[in-house]
Design a protein around this motif. Sequence first.
Motif, short mmCIF file in Angstrom:
data_model
loop_
_atom_site.label_atom_id
_atom_site.label_comp_id
_atom_site.label_asym_id
_atom_site.label_seq_id
_atom_site.Cartn_x
_atom_site.Cartn_y
_atom_site.Cartn_z
N VAL A 1 0.84 -1.21 0.00
CA VAL A 1 0.00 0.00 0.00
C VAL A 1 0.87 1.25 0.00
O VAL A 1 0.64 2.19 -0.76
N ASN A 2 1.91 1.28 0.84
CA ASN A 2 2.80 2.45 0.87
C ASN A 2 3.54 2.61 -0.46
O ASN A 2 3.76 3.72 -0.92
N ALA A 3 3.92 1.49 -1.08
CA ALA A 3 4.58 1.56 -2.38
C ALA A 3 3.65 2.16 -3.43
O ALA A 3 4.07 3.00 -4.24
N LEU A 4 2.40 1.75 -3.39
CA LEU A 4 1.42 2.28 -4.34
C LEU A 4 1.20 3.78 -4.12
O LEU A 4 1.19 4.56 -5.08
N VAL A 5 1.05 4.19 -2.86
CA VAL A 5 0.84 5.61 -2.55
C VAL A 5 2.05 6.43 -2.98
O VAL A 5 1.91 7.49 -3.59
N ALA A 6 3.26 5.94 -2.71
CA ALA A 6 4.47 6.66 -3.10
C ALA A 6 4.59 6.76 -4.62
O ALA A 6 4.97 7.81 -5.15
N THR A 7 4.24 5.70 -5.32
CA THR A 7 4.28 5.72 -6.79
C THR A 7 3.26 6.71 -7.34
O THR A 7 3.57 7.48 -8.26
N MET A 8 2.06 6.71 -6.78
CA MET A 8 1.04 7.65 -7.23
C MET A 8 1.47 9.09 -6.98
O MET A 8 1.24 9.97 -7.82
N LEU A 9 2.10 9.35 -5.84
CA LEU A 9 2.60 10.69 -5.54
C LEU A 9 3.67 11.10 -6.54
O LEU A 9 3.65 12.21 -7.09
N ALA A 10 4.61 10.20 -6.82
CA ALA A 10 5.68 10.51 -7.78
C ALA A 10 5.12 10.78 -9.17
O ALA A 10 5.53 11.73 -9.85
N VAL A 11 4.16 9.96 -9.61
CA VAL A 11 3.55 10.15 -10.93
C VAL A 11 2.83 11.49 -11.00
O VAL A 11 2.90 12.20 -12.00
N SER A 12 2.13 11.87 -9.93
CA SER A 12 1.41 13.14 -9.94
C SER A 12 2.37 14.33 -10.02
O SER A 12 2.08 15.32 -10.69
N VAL A 13 3.52 14.22 -9.36
CA VAL A 13 4.52 15.30 -9.43
C VAL A 13 5.09 15.39 -10.85
O VAL A 13 5.20 16.49 -11.41
N VAL A 14 5.42 14.26 -11.44
CA VAL A 14 5.94 14.25 -12.81
C VAL A 14 4.90 14.81 -13.78
O VAL A 14 5.22 15.58 -14.69
N ARG A 15 3.63 14.46 -13.59
CA ARG A 15 2.57 14.96 -14.45
C ARG A 15 2.43 16.47 -14.35
O ARG A 15 2.23 17.16 -15.34
N GLU A 16 2.52 17.02 -13.15
CA GLU A 16 2.44 18.47 -12.97
C GLU A 16 3.62 19.17 -13.65
O GLU A 16 3.45 20.22 -14.26
N ILE A 17 4.80 18.60 -13.54
CA ILE A 17 5.97 19.18 -14.20
C ILE A 17 5.78 19.17 -15.71
O ILE A 17 6.04 20.15 -16.40
N GLN A 18 5.29 18.04 -16.24
CA GLN A 18 5.06 17.93 -17.69
C GLN A 18 4.02 18.94 -18.14
O GLN A 18 4.17 19.58 -19.17
N GLU A 19 2.95 19.10 -17.38
CA GLU A 19 1.89 20.05 -17.72
C GLU A 19 2.44 21.48 -17.72
O GLU A 19 2.15 22.26 -18.63
N SER A 20 3.25 21.80 -16.74
CA SER A 20 3.84 23.14 -16.65
C SER A 20 4.74 23.41 -17.85
O SER A 20 4.69 24.49 -18.45
N LEU A 21 5.58 22.43 -18.21
CA LEU A 21 6.47 22.61 -19.36
C LEU A 21 5.68 22.73 -20.66
O LEU A 21 6.05 23.52 -21.54
N THR A 22 4.60 21.96 -20.80
CA THR A 22 3.77 22.02 -21.99
C THR A 22 3.13 23.40 -22.13
O THR A 22 3.10 23.97 -23.21
N LEU A 23 2.62 23.93 -21.02
CA LEU A 23 2.00 25.27 -21.06
C LEU A 23 3.02 26.34 -21.41
O LEU A 23 2.72 27.26 -22.17
N GLN A 24 4.23 26.22 -20.86
CA GLN A 24 5.28 27.19 -21.19
C GLN A 24 5.62 27.12 -22.67
O GLN A 24 5.80 28.14 -23.33
#
Length: 81
Positions: A37-60
Amino acid sequence: MAGTAVCDFSPGSGTIPSRPNRHATAHTVDGVQYTPVNALVATMLAVSVVREIQESLTLQQCDSSAEELDTALSEAPEAME
């Protein structure tokens, strides 16, 4: 849940949190911290951070392309004269 991942944890405190915690994961080796469960939560957190970075770069990138297009269109009539 992301808030627990960055809560304070002192390796010498003796109490290892059962929820995902970056400090506990890095500084202790215990079954209470390393769970599926902790591995899944940590993976989901990491993916969400990467997605936000990608979205920010795309908008720029889109903003830069729009500015270049506006500049080109504003200069186009001058080139036709």
